[in-house]
Scaffold this motif. Structure first.
Motif, PDB file in Angstrom:
ATOM      1  N   PRO A 168       0.820  -1.231   0.000  1.00  0.00           N
ATOM      2  CA  PRO A 168       0.000   0.000   0.000  1.00  0.00           C
ATOM      3  C   PRO A 168       0.848   1.272   0.000  1.00  0.00           C
ATOM      4  CG  PRO A 168      -0.855  -1.584   1.591  1.00  0.00           C
ATOM      5  CD  PRO A 168       0.466  -2.110   1.141  1.00  0.00           C
ATOM      6  N   LEU A 169       1.936   1.262   0.776  1.00  0.00           N
ATOM      7  CA  LEU A 169       2.795   2.450   0.821  1.00  0.00           C
ATOM      8  C   LEU A 169       3.507   2.682  -0.499  1.00  0.00           C
ATOM      9  CD1 LEU A 169       4.425   2.319   4.378  1.00  0.00           C
ATOM     10  CD2 LEU A 169       2.816   4.017   3.493  1.00  0.00           C
ATOM     11  N   THR A 170       3.988   1.617  -1.131  1.00  0.00           N
ATOM     12  CA  THR A 170       4.695   1.791  -2.403  1.00  0.00           C
ATOM     13  C   THR A 170       3.755   2.302  -3.486  1.00  0.00           C
ATOM     14  OG1 THR A 170       4.366  -0.559  -2.965  1.00  0.00           O
ATOM     15  CG2 THR A 170       6.426   0.034  -1.857  1.00  0.00           C
ATOM     16  N   ILE A 171       2.488   1.894  -3.430  1.00  0.00           N
ATOM     17  CA  ILE A 171       1.504   2.440  -4.384  1.00  0.00           C
ATOM     18  C   ILE A 171       1.301   3.924  -4.132  1.00  0.00           C
ATOM     19  CG2 ILE A 171      -0.926   2.374  -5.060  1.00  0.00           C
ATOM     20  CD1 ILE A 171      -0.866  -0.647  -4.611  1.00  0.00           C
ATOM     21  N   LEU A 172       1.246   4.305  -2.857  1.00  0.00           N
ATOM     22  CA  LEU A 172       1.092   5.716  -2.506  1.00  0.00           C
ATOM     23  C   LEU A 172       2.295   6.529  -2.961  1.00  0.00           C
ATOM     24  CD1 LEU A 172      -0.611   7.845  -0.941  1.00  0.00           C
ATOM     25  CD2 LEU A 172       0.697   7.224   1.103  1.00  0.00           C
ATOM     26  N   TRP A 173       3.497   5.962  -2.798  1.00  0.00           N
ATOM     27  CA  TRP A 173       4.724   6.683  -3.145  1.00  0.00           C
ATOM     28  C   TRP A 173       5.008   6.696  -4.648  1.00  0.00           C
ATOM     29  CZ3 TRP A 173       7.807   3.502   0.994  1.00  0.00           C
ATOM     30  CH2 TRP A 173       7.498   3.993   2.272  1.00  0.00           C
ATOM     31  N   ALA A 174       4.748   5.561  -5.311  1.00  0.00           N
ATOM     32  CA  ALA A 174       5.214   5.412  -6.694  1.00  0.00           C
ATOM     33  C   ALA A 174       4.099   5.162  -7.697  1.00  0.00           C
ATOM     34  CB  ALA A 174       6.232   4.267  -6.774  1.00  0.00           C
ATOM     35  N   GLY A 175       2.829   5.191  -7.259  1.00  0.00           N
ATOM     36  CA  GLY A 175       1.741   4.942  -8.191  1.00  0.00           C
ATOM     37  C   GLY A 175       1.576   3.458  -8.450  1.00  0.00           C
ATOM     38  N   ILE A 176       0.959   3.117  -9.575  1.00  0.00           N
ATOM     39  CA  ILE A 176       0.669   1.718  -9.881  1.00  0.00           C
ATOM     40  C   ILE A 176       1.401   1.246 -11.134  1.00  0.00           C
ATOM     41  CG2 ILE A 176      -1.589   1.752  -8.751  1.00  0.00           C
ATOM     42  CD1 ILE A 176      -2.859   2.088 -11.519  1.00  0.00           C
ATOM     43  N   GLY A 177       2.352   2.021 -11.614  1.00  0.00           N
ATOM     44  CA  GLY A 177       3.100   1.642 -12.808  1.00  0.00           C
ATOM     45  C   GLY A 177       4.289   0.747 -12.479  1.00  0.00           C
ATOM     46  N   ASP A 178       5.198   0.645 -13.441  1.00  0.00           N
ATOM     47  CA  ASP A 178       6.386  -0.182 -13.248  1.00  0.00           C
ATOM     48  C   ASP A 178       7.231   0.298 -12.086  1.00  0.00           C
ATOM     49  OD1 ASP A 178       5.858  -2.011 -15.200  1.00  0.00           O
ATOM     50  OD2 ASP A 178       7.161  -1.116 -16.711  1.00  0.00           O
ATOM     51  N   GLY A 179       7.213   1.597 -11.824  1.00  0.00           N
ATOM     52  CA  GLY A 179       8.019   2.129 -10.731  1.00  0.00           C
ATOM     53  C   GLY A 179       7.692   1.476  -9.401  1.00  0.00           C
ATOM     54  N   GLN A 180       6.422   1.203  -9.157  1.00  0.00           N
ATOM     55  CA  GLN A 180       6.017   0.570  -7.900  1.00  0.00           C
ATOM     56  C   GLN A 180       6.525  -0.872  -7.823  1.00  0.00           C
ATOM     57  OE1 GLN A 180       3.268  -1.912  -7.669  1.00  0.00           O
ATOM     58  NE2 GLN A 180       3.461  -2.082  -5.446  1.00  0.00           N
ATOM     59  N   LYS A 181       6.465  -1.601  -8.940  1.00  0.00           N
ATOM     60  CA  LYS A 181       6.964  -2.980  -8.948  1.00  0.00           C
ATOM     61  C   LYS A 181       8.469  -3.013  -8.732  1.00  0.00           C
ATOM     62  CE  LYS A 181       2.827  -3.439 -10.916  1.00  0.00           C
ATOM     63  NZ  LYS A 181       1.876  -2.337 -10.864  1.00  0.00           N
ATOM     64  N   ILE A 182       9.167  -2.096  -9.376  1.00  0.00           N
ATOM     65  CA  ILE A 182      10.619  -2.030  -9.230  1.00  0.00           C
ATOM     66  C   ILE A 182      10.997  -1.649  -7.804  1.00  0.00           C
ATOM     67  CG2 ILE A 182      12.670  -0.739  -9.967  1.00  0.00           C
ATOM     68  CD1 ILE A 182      11.301  -0.591 -12.775  1.00  0.00           C
ATOM     69  N   LEU A 183      10.217  -0.776  -7.196  1.00  0.00           N
ATOM     70  CA  LEU A 183      10.477  -0.377  -5.805  1.00  0.00           C
ATOM     71  C   LEU A 183      10.326  -1.564  -4.859  1.00  0.00           C
ATOM     72  CD1 LEU A 183      11.082   1.809  -3.725  1.00  0.00           C
ATOM     73  CD2 LEU A 183       8.635   2.403  -3.723  1.00  0.00           C
ATOM     74  N   ILE A 184       9.307  -2.395  -5.066  1.00  0.00           N
ATOM     75  CA  ILE A 184       9.122  -3.588  -4.241  1.00  0.00           C
ATOM     76  C   ILE A 184      10.335  -4.510  -4.381  1.00  0.00           C
ATOM     77  CG2 ILE A 184       7.836  -5.756  -4.133  1.00  0.00           C
ATOM     78  CD1 ILE A 184       6.402  -3.689  -2.626  1.00  0.00           C
ATOM     79  N   LEU A 185      10.785  -4.729  -5.606  1.00  0.00           N
ATOM     80  CA  LEU A 185      11.945  -5.590  -5.845  1.00  0.00           C
ATOM     81  C   LEU A 185      13.208  -4.985  -5.229  1.00  0.00           C
ATOM     82  CD1 LEU A 185      11.178  -6.531  -9.564  1.00  0.00           C
ATOM     83  CD2 LEU A 185      10.880  -7.981  -7.550  1.00  0.00           C
ATOM     84  N   PHE A 186      13.325  -3.672  -5.292  1.00  0.00           N
ATOM     85  CA  PHE A 186      14.456  -2.967  -4.669  1.00  0.00           C
ATOM     86  C   PHE A 186      14.467  -3.210  -3.165  1.00  0.00           C
ATOM     87  CE2 PHE A 186      15.979   0.653  -2.301  1.00  0.00           C
ATOM     88  CZ  PHE A 186      17.210   0.927  -2.867  1.00  0.00           C
ATOM     89  N   ILE A 187      13.333  -2.999  -2.529  1.00  0.00           N
ATOM     90  CA  ILE A 187      13.250  -3.150  -1.071  1.00  0.00           C
ATOM     91  C   ILE A 187      13.537  -4.589  -0.659  1.00  0.00           C
ATOM     92  CG2 ILE A 187      11.684  -3.040   0.907  1.00  0.00           C
ATOM     93  CD1 ILE A 187      10.254  -0.721  -0.533  1.00  0.00           C
ATOM     94  N   GLY A 188      13.024  -5.534  -1.426  1.00  0.00           N
ATOM     95  CA  GLY A 188      13.227  -6.936  -1.093  1.00  0.00           C
ATOM     96  C   GLY A 188      14.669  -7.388  -1.207  1.00  0.00           C
TER      97      GLY A 188
END
Length: 270
Positions: free
Chosen positions: A127-147
């Motif tokens: 939910p936070l990554t969607i708030l920060w980065a929207g719902i595009g590729d940026g949010q998916k990449i951010l999740i992979l980055f954090i993981g």
């Protein structure tokens, strides 16, 4: 001795080298046995296809996706996200890990925070990554980055800290500056271990793919699996899961082969 016959009992000697063809072939034995057992269980009707479709049904689903162009399209999107997320994590983790491994002040400053954040469940941050980065590729990449990032930092720190301190002392005796010691001693000595860390952490990135594509994704291998779950299309779920595992295995093999070429001088020490 040259021409000395290979005996079966030598397979079970501690740290004993075995012929390469035997080593390679052994990797196919267990998967083949498991597939045969899987086929036998399904053919005997011990498990309903809804819960466990047979190998043939799973392969047919893969062929269907390949024929329609779905498989290659999804794979391309997911590979892009994997590479982008892993590269972003690596570009930052390498200098941070090197600083933490060489300077106690940076380790003391950053280690508690990094060690804490690496245990944060990534799925809880969606939910936070969607708030920060929207719902595009940026949010998916951010999740992979954090993981990937936090564990990678600590592993690179350990890679650097494991360098023999006498090498550093020798450099100081020769009058090398900190930058010269880092460039001429620490990085070359730690490079094989750091490369192994890259190989391990990109595998972790693959495991986070389904989580990254869990919400608000219209394509990707993880998205295909989540869509199949809604309709109980277990053959699609199984194929997608196994295909991600296969791509991860190929990635691991590529990193291993590149590492062997880059660090041939280190092979004898492994």
């Amino acid at each position: 001795m040259p021409g000395h016959p290979f005996r079966l009992r030598e397979l079970f000697r501690l740290r004993k080298e075995i012929p390469k063809p035997v080593y390679t072939a052994s990797g196919f034995v267990l998967p083949a046995v498991l597939i045969l057992l899987w086929w036998a269980v399904v053919q005997a009707g011990l498990i309903r296809p809804l819960f466990l479709p047979g190998p043939g049904a799973v392969l047919s689903e893969g062929w269907r996706q390949l024929e329609k162009g779905i498989l290659l399209s999804d794979a391309a999107v997911s590979i892009y996200r994997i590479v982008a997320g892993w590269l972003a994590a690596t570009i930052i983790a390498v200098p941070v890990g090197i600083l933490m491994g060489n300077f106690r002040i940076f380790e003391g400053l950053l280690s508690p925070l990094v060690s804490t954040l690496r245990y944060v469940p990534v799925v809880a941050l969606i939910p936070l990554t969607i708030l920060w980065a929207g719902i595009g590729d940026g949010q998916k990449i951010l999740i992979l980055f954090i993981g990937t990032f936090f564990s990678q930092v600590l592993m690179i720190m350990d890679n650097v800290k494991n360098i023999d301190v006498s090498l550093i002392r020798a450099g100081q005796t020769l009058g090398f500056s900190n930058a010269e010691i880092l460039r001429r001693i620490i990085l070359p000595a730690a490079a094989p271990a750091i490369w192994d860390t890259f190989r391990i952490t990109i595998g972790w990135t693959w495991t986070y793919l389904v989580v990254a594509e869990l919400v608000a994704a219209s394509d990707g291998l993880g998205r295909r699996i989540m869509d199949a779950q809604r309709y109980m299309a277990t053959q699609t779920i199984l194929f997608g899961t196994l295909f991600i595992g296969l791509l991860g295995l190929i990635t691991d093999w590529l990193f291993k082969k590149i590492g062997q070429r880059l660090f041939r001088w280190n092979e004898g020490r492994r």
